[in-house]
Design an enzyme around this catalytic site. Structure first.
Site, mmCIF file in Angstrom:
data_model
loop_
_atom_site.group_PDB
_atom_site.id
_atom_site.type_symbol
_atom_site.label_atom_id
_atom_site.label_comp_id
_atom_site.label_asym_id
_atom_site.label_seq_id
_atom_site.Cartn_x
_atom_site.Cartn_y
_atom_site.Cartn_z
ATOM 1 N N ASN A 1 0.846 -1.196 0.000
ATOM 2 C CA ASN A 1 0.000 0.000 0.000
ATOM 3 C C ASN A 1 0.879 1.242 0.000
ATOM 4 O O ASN A 1 2.099 1.151 0.065
ATOM 5 C CB ASN A 1 -0.977 -0.038 1.189
ATOM 6 N N ARG A 2 0.253 2.394 -0.074
ATOM 7 C CA ARG A 2 0.991 3.632 -0.295
ATOM 8 C C ARG A 2 1.501 4.309 0.973
ATOM 9 O O ARG A 2 1.993 5.426 0.922
ATOM 10 C CB ARG A 2 0.107 4.634 -1.057
#
Ligand code: C5P
Length: 232
Positions: free
Chosen positions: A30-31
């Site tokens: 994920n970011r």
């Protein structure tokens, strides 16, 4: 000089996104940049705490003991180990809710095993996922009725037809059973990877909501520690 109001305290902070491996070269991720968690660690050290930072990033932070993890299961082990001997746990990590059900020990090929007739199978593979444990909920459960460690969670929320960001935050605070919940509104360019953050800090059993920002993640961190210190 900062107030040394965390002197003698051991705080454990998790940060960054977990990486859930599919094969030796690929992962689901994920970011999350880990910046807010790292800022929390630095701020706690400046206030005199002994700090253990469990993170998927590789920060070089003076005065902070860094434990590097990649997966949610590694994060879980590291958090349970560190939480056994600390005053505060902050779960700022973006833990993957799911991980691939199996890990392929060799690289998954575009063309996989040939069919009975000898032709190559070029269909896209399906990735089966299984749930990861909710580490925050586990830490709360393991604490049982004890007063320590103080447990802080994070929640990235968006407002929708079911309620505002704050409504969702209050519900999550009750559901998770932690002492403090730092709610941030996410969406278009907000929070992930940014240097600034806007949050609302909620305490269980209190109607008070401390709003902070837009401010640097350092300023947000000090506001979170202020609330934690008020609970000692
Ligand atoms: O339920 P949600 O993922 O929104 O909750 C966010 C909070 O729970 C964060 O503090 C995050 O670090 C923690 N969490 C966790 N284990 C998971 C998922 C989230 O500890 N599997």
């Amino acid at each position: 000089a900062p107030t040394r109001d965390l002197t003698g305290r051991h705080v454990v902070v998790s940060a960054g996104g977990t990486r859930e491996p599919l094969d030796p070269v690929r992962y689901l991720g994920n970011r999350s940049s880990g910046k807010q968690g790292h800022a929390l660690a630095v701020a706690a050290a400046a206030r005199g705490a002994r700090v253990t930072l469990v993170t998927s990033a590789k920060p070089d932070l003076p005065g902070v003991d860094v434990v590097h993890i990649e997966t949610a299961l590694q994060l879980r082990d590291a958090m349970h180990a560190a939480a056994a001997d600390c005053d505060v746990v902050v779960m700022a990590a973006a833990v993957a809710d799911f991980r691939p059900a199996t890990y392929a020990p060799t690289k998954i090929k575009k063309t996989h095993e040939s069919r009975p007739d000898g032709s190559a199978d070029e269909s896209a593979p399906t990735i089966e996922l299984v749930r990861n444990p909710d580490i925050l909920a586990e830490l709360v459960a393991r604490r049982g009725g004890a007063a320590t460690p103080i447990i802080v969670g994070f929640a990235a929320e968006t407002g929708d037809e079911d309620g505002s960001v704050l409504d969702h935050g209050r519900a999550k605070l009750e559901r998770k059973g932690c002492d403090v919940l730092v709610v941030n509104e996410v969406g278009e360019g907000k929070t992930f990877g940014a240097d600034d953050n806007t949050v609302t800090v909620l305490r269980r059993g209190s109607d008070a909501a401390v709003e902070v920002g837009p401010a640097t993640k350092a300023v947000v961190s000090d506001a979170v520690w202020d609330v934690v210190v008020s609970l000692f």
